[in-house]
Design a protein around this motif. Structure first.
Motif, PDB file in Angstrom:
ATOM      1  N   CYS A  16      -5.006  35.925 -38.132  1.00  0.00           N
ATOM      2  CA  CYS A  16      -5.811  34.949 -37.387  1.00  0.00           C
ATOM      3  C   CYS A  16      -7.068  35.637 -36.830  1.00  0.00           C
ATOM      4  O   CYS A  16      -8.188  35.140 -36.966  1.00  0.00           O
ATOM      5  CB  CYS A  16      -4.904  34.404 -36.279  1.00  0.00           C
ATOM      6  SG  CYS A  16      -5.624  33.190 -35.244  1.00  0.00           S
ATOM      7  N   MET A  33      -2.198  29.125 -33.925  1.00  0.00           N
ATOM      8  CA  MET A  33      -2.797  30.248 -34.659  1.00  0.00           C
ATOM      9  C   MET A  33      -3.024  29.902 -36.127  1.00  0.00           C
ATOM     10  O   MET A  33      -4.016  30.342 -36.722  1.00  0.00           O
ATOM     11  CB  MET A  33      -1.919  31.495 -34.528  1.00  0.00           C
ATOM     12  CG  MET A  33      -2.017  32.129 -33.161  1.00  0.00           C
ATOM     13  SD  MET A  33      -1.284  33.760 -33.138  1.00  0.00           S
ATOM     14  CE  MET A  33       0.416  33.354 -33.464  1.00  0.00           C
ATOM     15  N   ILE A  73      -0.725  36.700 -36.049  1.00  0.00           N
ATOM     16  CA  ILE A  73      -1.725  37.060 -35.029  1.00  0.00           C
ATOM     17  C   ILE A  73      -2.845  37.879 -35.678  1.00  0.00           C
ATOM     18  O   ILE A  73      -4.036  37.607 -35.513  1.00  0.00           O
ATOM     19  CB  ILE A  73      -1.098  37.877 -33.876  1.00  0.00           C
ATOM     20  CG1 ILE A  73      -0.056  37.065 -33.119  1.00  0.00           C
ATOM     21  CG2 ILE A  73      -2.178  38.376 -32.905  1.00  0.00           C
ATOM     22  CD1 ILE A  73       0.808  37.893 -32.161  1.00  0.00           C
ATOM     23  N   ALA A 101      -1.475  29.980 -28.274  1.00  0.00           N
ATOM     24  CA  ALA A 101      -1.420  30.863 -29.448  1.00  0.00           C
ATOM     25  C   ALA A 101      -0.007  30.953 -29.987  1.00  0.00           C
ATOM     26  O   ALA A 101       0.531  32.035 -30.223  1.00  0.00           O
ATOM     27  CB  ALA A 101      -1.957  32.247 -29.097  1.00  0.00           C
TER      28      ALA A 101
END
Ligand code: 48F
Length: 273
Positions: A127, A51, A124, A46
């Motif tokens: 995503c 991502m 993050i 990640a």
């Protein structure tokens, strides 16, 4: 005089029950993990590249799961350059930051500066909101290869098992496509090479290895390096440059974002038809 609520005096009928909390956590997590055992795309890592790939795939309705070894998703983006929490992107990279809604300021022509914390946390969040699911604290330790030499899934274990070096067998998930987004270590490509020999689409057939820092060449070559490196295995981000023998580029992150986007396009247009 201070006030205590009825709940804290123990008079409330809607008491907070630790067992309900535990069941809510275990039940919902297990449901998600069961659902993750069959997916369209499984991303290992990640970081910004993984991502970004997951974001663009999920936005198109592709079932996308990310497995991340560490507690925090984000990879090497949080720390900017040498812990100065800023990243730099070029004009094309800024367009991807704009799509995520990350602000940036112009430093000079062609150089945009963004806050590493805002960039990482926003990517993050976007995503996950796009529909990709991130499982943190899980390490990918092997791949499954089926159907005439095609990567068909991943072999996972808890990172805690890996860190403690415990002898505990892993579990497996099936995926139509796997993305190696593991950064400099290009771990999934190394696993494939170790298990079945030099059959990657590189000059040597194996992992060529990352060259020393040269930002212009590294950023220039990363999109061409973002490819299906073995049937069912796409490589993106720093892993792409490491596998194909291109230079590293330091704290310029445009290439990572653009490579992630390219990986998603490749999967949508050429692999998951
Ligand atoms: O390293 P990372 O951020 O890779 P990236 O997305 O971006 C590279 C930049 O951070 C920087 C750079 C910029 O020019 O060069 O280095 O290509 O993220 C990789 C993630 O993969 C996880 C690792 O913890 C990190 O968060 N990871 C690595 N191996 C595994 C893994 C594994 N076997 N299983 C699960 N996660």
């Amino acid at each position: 005089m201070w006030c205590v609520t009825a709940q804290f005096r123990g008079e409330n009928v809607n008491k907070i029950d630790e067992i309900k909390i535990s069941r809510a956590i275990i039940g919902s997590y297990t449901e998600d993990l069961m659902d993750a055992t069959e997916t369209d795309v499984a991303v290992v890592g990640a970081g910004p590249a993984g991502m970004t790939a997951a974001y663009y795939l999920a936005k198109k309705g592709v079932k996308t799961i990310i497995f991340e070894r560490k507690l925090s998703p984000g990879g090497g983006m949080w720390g900017g350059g040498m812990m100065f929490s800023r990243i730099v992107v070029q004009d094309e990279g800024k367009e991807v930051l704009n799509e995520f809604g990350v602000s940036s300021s112009r430093y000079e022509d062609g150089y945009w500066v963004a806050d590493a914390i805002e960039s990482t946390s926003t990517i993050i969040s976007e995503c996950v909101k796009a529909g990709a699911r991130i499982f943190n604290l899980m390490s990918v330790e092997d791949v499954m290869i089926r159907e005439g030499d095609r990567i068909s899934g991943l072999v996972l274990n808890w990172s805690a098992v890996e860190i403690a070096n415990l002898h505990v067998d892993p579990v497996a998930i099936r995926s139509r496509v796997v993305i190696d987004a593991t950064g400099h270590e290009c771990e999934i490509c190394k696993i494939v090479q170790k298990k079945i020999g030099a059959k990657l689409t590189t000059d040597t057939g194996g992992v060529v290895g990352e060259r020393s820092m040269w930002a212009e060449i590294g950023e220039g070559e990363i999109l061409n390096n973002t490819r299906e490196i073995y049937p069912g295995l796409v490589v993106t981000g720093m892993a792409a440059n490491a596998v194909l023998g291109s230079p590293r580029m330091g704290a310029i992150f445009g290439g990572m974002l653009l490579s992630g986007k390219r990986a998603a396009e490749l999967i949508l247009e050429e692999i998951l038809l």
